[in-house]
Design a protein around this motif. Structure first.
Motif: not given
Length: 346
Positions: A255-268, A293-306
């Motif tokens: 997965w390629r996760l695009s996130l806002p800057n300064a996002t802390p470490a993700l617990s996925l 996708r739900h976890s990423v969207a909650e912090i304002g990002g999106h997920a692309l499956r590679y």
């Protein structure tokens, strides 16, 4: 330099008359992204060659089927580069690079593919070959539509030619490896981002933070002394760009996760590689797609499956999907080009 634009236009008009969908392809280096397509193949590789390139003007114009490697070789000979550092993935074409809109490690500091597109030629779903934008920054006629094609994955038309702004290569480059934990790495990157440190790439692999410093000799040497760490081969960044690092080897859903800057470490669940100074995270995980996708969207990002499948792109909100449909209707009213590639509704 073969100009096959008339042949491509003829094939599009034949498909329009027969109402036959087309699958646009270049090097097929990103065929794994998005949903499976059906349609008659339209191969842009027959339409290739650099049309114009004057290093003093910092602008290169080439046909869509030109291999990206050929573009980069011409720029290298003149001491220049594509600032967005797009991945080649063993066979990308110039048009496919724009259509995919993917950028490499330099993206947060230099900009995306879209930021450097000056003009395009496009075969629309009306069977017309049109020109948008130009070859200089001050020529803005149709400029936004040209940039809109970046990341459209061929769903809006057949890109036949692209003009892009290029930049000189940095005078000096140094790559460093600093051992630290993930929380420290993200904290340091946030702090350094507010300081005049010539960082142009930053990646954390789970044990160490890798940095690339570029610019004038004085600024690079000063930053090198300040940051410490051990120097590594600069080929690391090309391996990251082309997904040749050990992280990308083996089986597993990527997965390629695009996130806002300064996002802390993700617990996925799964393994992670932090790129773009934290704004892009690569995740290898067999966790449920909806959970990711739900976890990423909650912090304002999106997920692309590679990994190939029916739902590679992050679902669009209803309002944004309406805009996409409207745009598709304007440029491709019959739904001729790459139908369903990005979303089932398009």
């Amino acid at each position: 330099m073969p100009d096959a634009s008339s042949e491509l236009l003829e094939q599009v008009n034949q498909a329009l008359a027969a109402r036959t969908p087309l699958r646009i392809r270049g090097g097929d280096s990103k065929a794994f992204l998005g949903r499976p397509e059906e349609g008659v193949e339209l191969d842009t590789r027959r339409h290739s060659g650099i049309v114009s390139y004057d290093p003093t003007e910092l602008v290169l114009t080439a046909r869509a089927g030109t291999p990206l490697a050929e573009i980069e070789a011409a720029l290298e000979a003149a001491g220049q580069m594509l600032p967005c550092e797009p991945p080649d993935h063993s066979g990308a074409t110039f048009g496919g690079m724009v259509a995919a809109g993917l950028s490499g490690p330099r993206r947060p500091w230099s900009g995306s593919v879209r930021d450097y597109v000056l003009g395009t030629r496009l075969i629309t779903g009306h069977g017309k070959l049109l020109r948008f934008g130009g070859e200089v920054m001050k020529n803005v006629a149709g400029y936004d539509l040209s940039r809109l094609l970046a990341g459209s994955f061929g769903c809006l038309g057949v890109i036949t030619e692209v003009s892009m702004k290029v930049l000189p290569k940095p005078r000096m480059c140094a790559s460093l490896r600093l051992e630290m934990g993930v929380h420290q790495a993200l904290g340091e990157l946030a702090e350094w981002g507010a300081q005049p440190i010539p960082i142009t790439a930053a990646c954390y692999d789970g044990t160490a933070l890798h940095l690339r410093l570029e610019g004038g000799e004085g600024s690079v040497c000063s930053a090198r002394l300040r940051l410490g760490g051990e120097e590594i081969d600069s080929g690391y960044w090309q391996d990251l760009r082309e997904q040749r690092l050990g992280f990308f080897a083996g089986q597993g859903t990527l997965w390629r996760l695009s996130l806002p800057n300064a996002t802390p470490a993700l617990s996925l669940p799964g393994e992670q590689l932090i790129d773009w100074g934290g704004a892009q995270r690569w995740l290898k995980s067999e966790a449920d797609a909806e959970l990711i996708r739900h976890s990423v969207a909650e912090i304002g990002g999106h997920a692309l499956r590679y990994t190939p499948g029916d739902d590679g792109f992050h679902p669009l909100p209803a309002a944004l999907l309406r805009y996409h449909r409207s745009l598709k209707q304007q440029l491709d009213p019959q739904g001729l080009f790459n139908p369903g590639r990005m979303y089932r509704e398009l």
